[in-house]
Design a protein around this motif. Sequence first.
Motif, short mmCIF file in Angstrom:
data_model
loop_
_atom_site.label_atom_id
_atom_site.label_comp_id
_atom_site.label_asym_id
_atom_site.label_seq_id
_atom_site.Cartn_x
_atom_site.Cartn_y
_atom_site.Cartn_z
N GLY A 103 9.26 0.66 -16.61
CA GLY A 103 10.55 -0.12 -16.47
C GLY A 103 11.36 0.14 -17.59
N LEU A 104 11.63 -0.81 -18.47
CA LEU A 104 12.46 -0.66 -19.72
C LEU A 104 11.97 0.32 -20.73
CD1 LEU A 104 13.29 -4.36 -20.53
CD2 LEU A 104 14.34 -2.99 -19.12
N ALA A 105 10.72 0.35 -20.68
CA ALA A 105 9.82 1.22 -21.68
C ALA A 105 10.09 2.69 -21.17
CB ALA A 105 8.36 0.87 -21.90
N LEU A 106 10.20 3.04 -19.94
CA LEU A 106 10.38 4.23 -19.45
C LEU A 106 11.51 4.73 -19.51
CD1 LEU A 106 9.40 6.86 -18.03
CD2 LEU A 106 9.95 5.51 -15.94
N ASP A 107 12.62 3.88 -19.41
CA ASP A 107 14.00 4.04 -19.58
C ASP A 107 14.46 4.51 -20.89
OD1 ASP A 107 14.86 3.17 -17.02
OD2 ASP A 107 15.34 1.25 -17.68
N VAL A 125 7.02 4.54 -12.69
CA VAL A 125 8.57 4.04 -11.99
C VAL A 125 7.87 2.85 -11.20
CG1 VAL A 125 10.34 4.55 -10.52
CG2 VAL A 125 9.41 6.25 -11.77
N PRO A 126 8.63 1.65 -11.78
CA PRO A 126 8.23 0.43 -11.00
C PRO A 126 8.31 0.25 -9.42
CG PRO A 126 9.60 -0.11 -13.08
CD PRO A 126 9.50 1.27 -12.59
N VAL A 127 7.55 -0.32 -8.74
CA VAL A 127 7.55 -0.43 -7.42
C VAL A 127 7.69 -2.01 -7.23
CG1 VAL A 127 6.58 -0.16 -5.34
CG2 VAL A 127 6.35 1.66 -6.81
N GLU A 128 8.51 -2.48 -6.26
CA GLU A 128 8.45 -3.86 -5.73
C GLU A 128 9.40 -3.87 -4.30
OE1 GLU A 128 10.61 -8.01 -7.44
OE2 GLU A 128 10.43 -6.52 -8.68
N ASP A 129 8.77 -4.64 -3.73
CA ASP A 129 9.19 -4.86 -2.21
C ASP A 129 8.91 -3.56 -1.59
OD1 ASP A 129 9.62 -7.59 -2.53
OD2 ASP A 129 11.62 -7.25 -3.32
N GLY A 130 8.03 -2.65 -2.01
CA GLY A 130 7.89 -1.28 -1.23
C GLY A 130 8.91 -0.27 -1.54
N VAL A 131 9.61 -0.51 -2.73
CA VAL A 131 10.59 0.57 -3.12
C VAL A 131 10.52 0.59 -4.51
CG1 VAL A 131 12.16 0.54 -1.14
CG2 VAL A 131 12.43 -1.06 -2.97
N THR A 132 10.78 1.87 -4.97
CA THR A 132 10.65 2.09 -6.62
C THR A 132 12.10 1.72 -6.88
OG1 THR A 132 11.62 4.46 -6.28
CG2 THR A 132 9.29 4.01 -6.53
N TRP A 133 12.19 1.25 -8.19
CA TRP A 133 13.73 0.80 -8.74
C TRP A 133 14.42 2.03 -9.09
CZ3 TRP A 133 16.46 -3.05 -9.47
CH2 TRP A 133 17.59 -3.10 -10.46
N PRO A 134 15.58 1.93 -8.44
CA PRO A 134 16.69 3.17 -8.40
C PRO A 134 17.45 3.30 -9.61
CG PRO A 134 17.66 1.45 -7.22
CD PRO A 134 16.00 0.95 -7.59
N ALA A 154 6.63 10.54 -8.25
CA ALA A 154 6.54 9.17 -9.34
C ALA A 154 7.98 8.62 -8.49
CB ALA A 154 7.12 9.80 -10.45
N VAL A 155 8.99 9.43 -8.33
CA VAL A 155 10.29 8.59 -7.91
C VAL A 155 10.16 8.04 -6.50
CG1 VAL A 155 12.80 9.31 -7.30
CG2 VAL A 155 11.66 10.42 -9.13
N LEU A 156 9.51 8.80 -5.43
CA LEU A 156 9.71 8.26 -3.98
C LEU A 156 8.38 7.17 -3.81
CD1 LEU A 156 9.88 11.67 -2.15
CD2 LEU A 156 11.64 9.90 -2.74
N PHE A 157 7.23 7.23 -4.61
CA PHE A 157 6.26 6.52 -4.19
C PHE A 157 5.70 5.56 -5.58
CE2 PHE A 157 5.56 10.51 -1.82
CZ PHE A 157 6.20 10.00 -0.71
N GLY A 158 6.05 5.79 -6.74
CA GLY A 158 5.65 5.16 -7.87
C GLY A 158 4.48 5.70 -8.62
#
Length: 238
Positions: A103-107, A125-134, A154-158
Motif C-alpha cells: 500500500g502506501l508503504a510500498l509506494d 501489492v494490495p489485492v481487493e475485490d479480486g484485483v490488485t491496486w493499479p 506481484a502485479v497480476l496476482f499480488g
Amino acid sequence: MTDATRDPALPADLADAGDHVLLRVDGRQTISAEIVAAVAAACDQAEDQDGRATVVVQVSGSPEGPRARDLTVSLVNKWEQVLRRLERLPAATIAVATGDCGGLALDAFLAADYRIATRSARLTVPVEDGVTWPGMALFRLAKHGSNAAVIRRAVLFGTPVEAADGLALNLVDEVVDDPAKAVAVAVERSGAVAGTELAIRRQLLLDAPTTSFEEALGVHLAACDRTLRRAAAAGGRS
C-alpha cells in the motif's frame, strides 16, 4: 508521518540530527489528506535546507482491510503527485522497510533513491475485490523489470516479493540484519552529492532508458557546463 523524535529503529545520533528529515509511512493506512500533508511537510523540510538534508523514509505495514469507501481519484492523484515530489527532491532519499510493506508503504519505498530492507521484509501489492491496486507502484515495479516473473506475479496476482528477490531485481539496494547501521552508512555516503545537482543527475538517470543519445546529449552537455562553471567559481574563491 514526519517525525524528528528518537526512534528505536534508528541510531540515536541520526534521530537527533537537525539536517535529516524522518518520514514514517504506515502501509496499514489508506490514502488520506493527512498522509498527503505529512509527505508534503517532509518535502518542505528538505527543500528548506537547500539540499543539505537527507530524507530517511521508514516504511512498514500492508493494508489489513478494505480501502476507505469515500476514497476519490482526486485524492489518489494528490497522493501520487506528492510521491512524485518526494521522488524529485533536491535531497537524497533513503527508505528502510521492515516486515510486510504494501500500500502506501510500498509506494513510498519505491520512490526513494536508496532502498534498504530487513530480511523479514516482503513487498506486497494490495489485492481487493479480486484485483490488485493499479496505482503508480505498478509503474515503478514494471520500470525495474516488467518481464521478471516475480514482478509479473506481484502485479497480476499480488504475490509478495521476498527481500532476496527484491535484491536480485534491483528493487532493493541492500538486505540487512541491522537497519540502523545500514541507514547511518547510507546517509554518510549520500552526503557527497546534494541539492539541485543531485536532482538533475537523478533525472538524467531516469530519462536514459527512454531517451535517444541525440536527444539526451544537449541536456547532459548543459549539466557538464554547470559543473565546469561551479568548479571554476570555486577555484576563483580559493
